[in-house]
Design a protein around this motif. Structure first.
Motif, short mmCIF file in Angstrom:
data_model
loop_
_atom_site.label_atom_id
_atom_site.label_comp_id
_atom_site.label_asym_id
_atom_site.label_seq_id
_atom_site.Cartn_x
_atom_site.Cartn_y
_atom_site.Cartn_z
N LYS A 107 -0.47 -1.41 -14.40
CA LYS A 107 -1.85 -1.06 -14.05
C LYS A 107 -1.89 0.05 -13.01
CE LYS A 107 -6.00 -3.06 -11.94
NZ LYS A 107 -6.58 -4.29 -11.33
N ASN A 108 -0.89 0.09 -12.13
CA ASN A 108 -0.86 1.08 -11.05
C ASN A 108 -0.06 2.33 -11.40
OD1 ASN A 108 -1.69 -1.47 -9.67
ND2 ASN A 108 -1.72 -0.15 -7.90
N LEU A 153 4.80 -1.49 -4.58
CA LEU A 153 4.85 -2.53 -5.62
C LEU A 153 6.26 -2.80 -6.13
CD1 LEU A 153 1.56 -1.90 -7.66
CD2 LEU A 153 2.05 -3.65 -5.95
N THR A 198 0.85 -5.81 -13.13
CA THR A 198 0.33 -5.13 -11.93
C THR A 198 0.96 -3.75 -11.78
OG1 THR A 198 0.01 -7.26 -10.83
CG2 THR A 198 0.03 -5.31 -9.43
N HIS A 209 0.80 -1.22 0.00
CA HIS A 209 0.00 0.00 0.00
C HIS A 209 0.83 1.28 0.00
CE1 HIS A 209 0.87 -1.08 4.19
NE2 HIS A 209 0.80 0.22 4.47
N ILE A 248 1.39 7.49 -9.79
CA ILE A 248 1.24 6.17 -9.18
C ILE A 248 -0.10 6.06 -8.45
CG2 ILE A 248 2.25 4.53 -7.57
CD1 ILE A 248 3.94 5.20 -10.05
N VAL A 249 -0.74 4.92 -8.62
CA VAL A 249 -1.96 4.59 -7.89
C VAL A 249 -1.59 3.58 -6.81
CG1 VAL A 249 -4.27 3.60 -8.01
CG2 VAL A 249 -3.38 4.96 -9.93
N LYS A 250 -1.79 3.96 -5.55
CA LYS A 250 -1.42 3.08 -4.45
C LYS A 250 -2.41 1.92 -4.31
CE LYS A 250 0.69 6.75 -1.64
NZ LYS A 250 0.65 7.43 -0.32
N GLU A 251 -1.87 0.80 -3.87
CA GLU A 251 -2.71 -0.35 -3.57
C GLU A 251 -3.49 -0.10 -2.28
OE1 GLU A 251 -2.76 -3.96 -4.90
OE2 GLU A 251 -2.51 -2.63 -6.61
N ARG A 283 3.71 4.02 -1.53
CA ARG A 283 3.94 4.51 -2.88
C ARG A 283 5.00 3.67 -3.60
NH1 ARG A 283 6.51 7.83 -6.42
NH2 ARG A 283 5.14 9.18 -7.65
#
Length: 446
Positions: free
Chosen positions: A127-128, A92, A124, A87, A197-200, A89
């Motif tokens: 995608k993020n 991943l 993955t 989760h 960036i999109v965080k998990e 930044r």
């Protein structure tokens, strides 16, 4: 004889002949030139492989890796790491690196690590918000750390050829492997600052619990191997047999992803890999014997020592004997690292080790790094240097595997690879000139 051997070998490599056949043909040509019966010499040198008890670990570790691959190991390890740090930044990229290290610690193969982890993490990451080229480059470099963390096929080959304790080499590779991983994560922070960036989503307690339970058995295998070797419970060869039995039991009865019908494919795949590696080592044994008869290692060692003395003399003649000796060692290691890096750019790490080990052993003798922990330190710096070649153009095998898995070109990922190489080279210098990085853990062994 040595001249004929080297010239023929270089010509064959330039003509893109596989390294194993290049070593075999050049050795036979040199022996025929010298009037030696190549058939009898070839049979004797390749037969000597059967005397290497430690070499038995190679097919066992390969089989254990295949069993774990089929058993769904990579997904479980990725889920575990993602649950704890995914989760953030930089989560991943850290998941990619740490999962590669954990998977490599079981499979022992960089290419397999890149294929298994990259197939999941590259899509993955993209995608993020991470670029596909960055994700592919990170996966390629992260996969190399598996070649240092035990069980390592490359360290096993080095220990077998150089007659250095494989158990101590295995343990010595842990800290350098972790340092490379941390370096890759840190430089990823700098490289991804401008990416959107999109965080998990942060994992809840239930997800963390399930991920820990799911990854318990793969991690337990690593701990069994580590503690068993550190404590002197079993040798690296015995550890490989333990790994096979453990992987089989877990795959069939715990994860239940292995089926009897999978065994033929697993065994054939393992047999092919073992046969290819055995043939390569057989050719390298003949090549090394021919090198020794042609006095190539002695000639290169004398030349390197002479060159280092000339460089040291540039600092003046007022140096004390101790200072001059230390300066000479520093200079030799600089030239050795540069040579190995250049060689790694054109020859894969496995074949490269088979070629360079007979040549560098006399150099380790000349520097007093041929016994005890010094020999372990020398082995780690040689292997870690050759590992960098796995991701250096134009022949980095791991680089090509990552490119295929990531479905992107070498040209696109090269700018990112070069940035990762900076930190890998820095760690290489640390390994070379600060021995405790690789010798501290082996010094604690029974």
């Amino acid at each position: 004889m040595g001249t004929v051997l080297i010239i023929v070998f270089l010509i064959l490599i330039f003509l893109d002949v596989p390294v194993s056949f290049s070593m075999l043909i050049s050795s036979l040509a040199a022996l025929l030139f010298e009037g030696v019966n190549p058939i009898m010499v070839g049979l004797e040198t390749t037969r000597s492989l059967s005397t290497f008890y430690s070499f038995l670990a190679v097919p066992f570790f390969i089989l254990a890796g295949e069993l774990m691959n089929f058993g769904g190991l990579s997904e479980r390890l990725i889920r575990l790491v993602k649950a704890f740090i995914g989760h953030h930044r930089i989560g991943l990229p850290a998941v990619t690196t740490v999962s590669s290290q954990m998977f490599g610690a079981v499979s022992g193969a960089s290419a397999a690590t890149v294929a298994a982890i990259g197939g999941i993490m590259i899509p993955t990451l993209e995608k993020n918000g991470y670029s596909r080229a960055f994700a592919t480059a990170l996966t390629a470099c992260s996969g190399t750390t598996g070649a240092l963390i035990p069980p390592s096929i490359l360290l096993l080959i080095y220990g077998t050829l150089a007659n250095v304790s494989i158990e101590k080499l295995f343990i010595a590779g842990i800290v350098p492997g972790i340092l490379v991983g941390l370096g890759l994560i840190l430089i990823s922070v700098l490289m991804t600052k401008k990416m959107d960036i999109v965080k998990e989503k942060k994992a809840d307690f239930e997800e963390i619990r399930k991920s820990v339970i799911g990854s318990f058995f793969p991690i337990l295998l690593v701990l069994i191997i580590f503690v068993g070797i550190m404590g002197g419970v079993f040798t690296a060869t015995e550890a490989s047999a333990v790994a096979v039995v453990y992987a089989g039991v877990v795959g069939f009865f715990v994860f239940r992803k292995l089926r009897i019908k999978d065994l033929p494919e697993i065994l054939v795949s393992s047999a092919k890999t073992t046969a290819a590696l055995s043939f390569l080592i057989a050719c390298a044994s003949l090549f090394a014997w021919t090198l020794a008869i042609g006095k190539v290692p002695e000639t290169l060692t004398e030349g390197l020592l002479g060159l280092s003395d000339q460089v040291v003399s540039l600092f003046g003649s007022d140096l004390s004997p101790e200072t001059a000796l230390k300066a000479r060692k520093i200079v030799i290691l600089v030239f050795l690292n540069i040579t190995l890096l250049l060689l790694g750019m054109f020859i894969d790490a496995g074949p490269g080790l088979l070629i360079v080990v007979p040549v560098v052993i006399p150099i380790s003798h000349a520097m007093g790094m041929d016994t005890g922990l010094d020999a372990v330190h020398f082995g780690i710096l040689v292997v870690s240097n050759m590992i960098i070649g796995l991701v250096t153009p134009p022949v980095g095998s791991t680089l090509f595997v990552a490119s295929a898995v990531g479905k992107t070109s070498i040209a696109k990922i090269t700018p990112f690879i070069l940035k990762f190489l900076v930190v890998m080279l820095f760690i290489q210098l640390l390994i070379t000139y600060y021995p405790p990085v690789s010798t501290f853990l082996p010094s604690l062994m029974n």
